[in-house]
Design an enzyme around this catalytic site. Structure first.
Site, PDB file in Angstrom:
ATOM      1  N   GLY A  81     103.058 -90.701 -44.098  1.00 58.07           N
ATOM      2  CA  GLY A  81     103.527 -90.152 -45.268  1.00 58.07           C
ATOM      3  C   GLY A  81     104.646 -89.646 -45.064  1.00 58.07           C
ATOM      4  O   GLY A  81     105.345 -89.487 -43.850  1.00 58.07           O
ATOM      5  N   GLY A 125      99.484 -92.138 -42.849  1.00 55.82           N
ATOM      6  CA  GLY A 125      99.291 -92.662 -44.281  1.00 55.82           C
ATOM      7  C   GLY A 125      99.271 -94.077 -44.338  1.00 55.82           C
ATOM      8  O   GLY A 125      98.482 -94.633 -45.499  1.00 55.82           O
ATOM      9  N   GLU A 184      98.682 -87.327 -35.474  1.00 55.27           N
ATOM     10  CA  GLU A 184      98.829 -86.132 -36.098  1.00 55.27           C
ATOM     11  C   GLU A 184      98.898 -85.031 -35.124  1.00 55.27           C
ATOM     12  O   GLU A 184      99.556 -84.144 -35.358  1.00 55.27           O
ATOM     13  CB  GLU A 184      98.096 -85.993 -37.389  1.00 55.27           C
ATOM     14  CG  GLU A 184      98.041 -86.803 -38.336  1.00 55.27           C
ATOM     15  CD  GLU A 184      97.676 -88.320 -38.264  1.00 55.27           C
ATOM     16  OE1 GLU A 184      98.080 -89.171 -39.356  1.00 55.27           O
ATOM     17  OE2 GLU A 184      97.114 -88.435 -37.136  1.00 55.27           O
ATOM     18  N   ASP A 242      94.023 -87.631 -40.881  1.00 54.59           N
ATOM     19  CA  ASP A 242      93.723 -87.583 -42.637  1.00 54.59           C
ATOM     20  C   ASP A 242      93.359 -88.925 -42.943  1.00 54.59           C
ATOM     21  O   ASP A 242      93.431 -89.992 -42.366  1.00 54.59           O
ATOM     22  CB  ASP A 242      94.470 -86.685 -43.373  1.00 54.59           C
ATOM     23  CG  ASP A 242      96.045 -87.027 -43.371  1.00 54.59           C
ATOM     24  OD1 ASP A 242      96.512 -87.758 -42.611  1.00 54.59           O
ATOM     25  OD2 ASP A 242      96.467 -86.484 -44.493  1.00 54.59           O
TER      26      ASP A 242
END
Length: 355
Positions: A68, A117, A140, A148
């Site tokens: 992302g 992402g 992350e 996530d």
């Protein structure tokens, strides 16, 4: 704006509908507008009888998607209340769930870098292909965040403690390990991508896959499963580190060195998130949990500091708060999992809805 500048290209040809992520200079990083465009396209194609297969690829030679737009998240968390990031994640996680339940074959060509992402828009698909160039990761913890986009769901289901190792270290894996870890289904040589994608336009996905895929390369982590399964089975990050340092395999000590550089808070929250994901059952329930964790991370200093150190200033010297694992209490970790009430994602509860 010309088509060359569009961040996402959508078109149909024959039986296939194509999603091309088109930000090669940014390694095809996802922004909110791209997430919404993909979702809208999936809605249209789901109800179009001429479309039999959806295929997602990335422009350029470097990868499908590096994740992302974390710089935008950094700015939002630093300068505002994080509301824009929370809205982005809400739509992104709904998209991840939708991809997993899509009624037509969703074919993800996971060539090159596929991280964060990028994993969310590919590894939940029904047909997932890696190439010899694939480098798949959930990195992350190195930026003060937590895996996530359904990453903890996928990693919690990897064999043994392989997923715990990948979640905590953020290590990149090649095609063999992506396949053995359940992050992909088939190996496709990179020089066969163009022919494979073209074949989808005239043939059912299963037939095209059978024609173009090849035996998978060796899984490199397979030879390390003994120390991975033993060390990462521990209940705490501190004990995991102790076991890694005490183990005789040099790779185990390298993993310990890697963990020492990560955010202590992120490590503890990630371990809890993966362990809890094993018990939650569905992807939707795990995405609900990840949304709570992600929103809580917006208010923690490590996210802004981690992105600053790794992506903005690039000094690679983050100053974590707190700096030591011993200072991260159980109560500190528990705060990341507190329900958000009306702000919860609601994919798995009474507020669950389709997108």
């Amino acid at each position: 704006m010309s088509s060359i500048e569009e961040p996402i290209l959508l078109h149909t040809r024959g039986r296939a509908a194509h999603i091309v992520l088109n930000r090669p200079r940014a390694l095809n990083a996802l922004n909110h507008a791209m997430v919404r465009s993909i979702d809208e396209a999936l809605t249209a194609w789901e109800h179009d009888p001429a479309v039999e297969t959806v295929v997602i690829t990335g422009a350029g030679e470097r990868g499908l998607c590096a994740g992302g737009d974390i710089r935008a998240v950094h700015d939002d968390a630093r300068d505002s209340d994080g509301a824009r990031s929370a809205l982005f994640w809400r739509d992104e996680y709904h998209l991840n769930a939708r991809i997993a339940r899509y009624t037509k074959p969703y074919v993800a060509v996971m060539d090159g870098f596929v991280m964060g992402g990028g994993v969310g828009i590919s590894a939940h698909g029904s047909v997932r292909l890696v190439t010899e160039r694939s480098r798949v990761a959930m990195p992350e913890t190195g930026i003060g965040f937590v895996p996530d986009v359904g990453g903890t769901y996928l990693l919690a289901r990897a064999p043994g403690e392989m997923g715990t190792h990948l979640a905590l270290t953020g290590a990149q894996v090649g095609p063999g390990d992506a396949l053995s870890g359940g992050l992909a289904d088939h190996f496709l040589p990179s020089d066969a991508i163009e022919a494979f994608v073209a074949d989808l336009e005239t043939s059912p996905a299963a037939e095209a896959v059978k024609r173009h895929t090849r035996p998978a390369p060796r899984a490199e982590l397979a030879g390390h499963r003994e120390w991975i399964d033993d060390c990462y089975a521990a209940d705490t990050v501190e004990e995991i580190l102790r076991r890694l340092l005490a183990h005789g395999d040099p790779a185990a000590k390298e993993a310990a060195v890697t963990l020492h550089a990560k955010s202590p808070t992120s490590l503890k929250v990630t371990l809890t998130a993966v362990r809890r994901a094993r018990e939650l059952g569905s992807l939707e329930a795990v995405l609900d949990q990840e949304y709570r964790v992600s929103c809580a991370a917006l208010a923690h200093p490590d996210l802004v500091e981690g992105v600053r150190a790794q992506i903005i200033d690039k000094d690679r010297n983050p100053r974590w708060t707190p700096a030591d694992l011993s200072a991260v209490t159980d109560a500190d970790v528990a705060r990341f999992f507190v329900p958000l009430g009306d702000r919860d994602l609601g994919l798995n509860g009474p507020r669950a809805r389709g997108v």
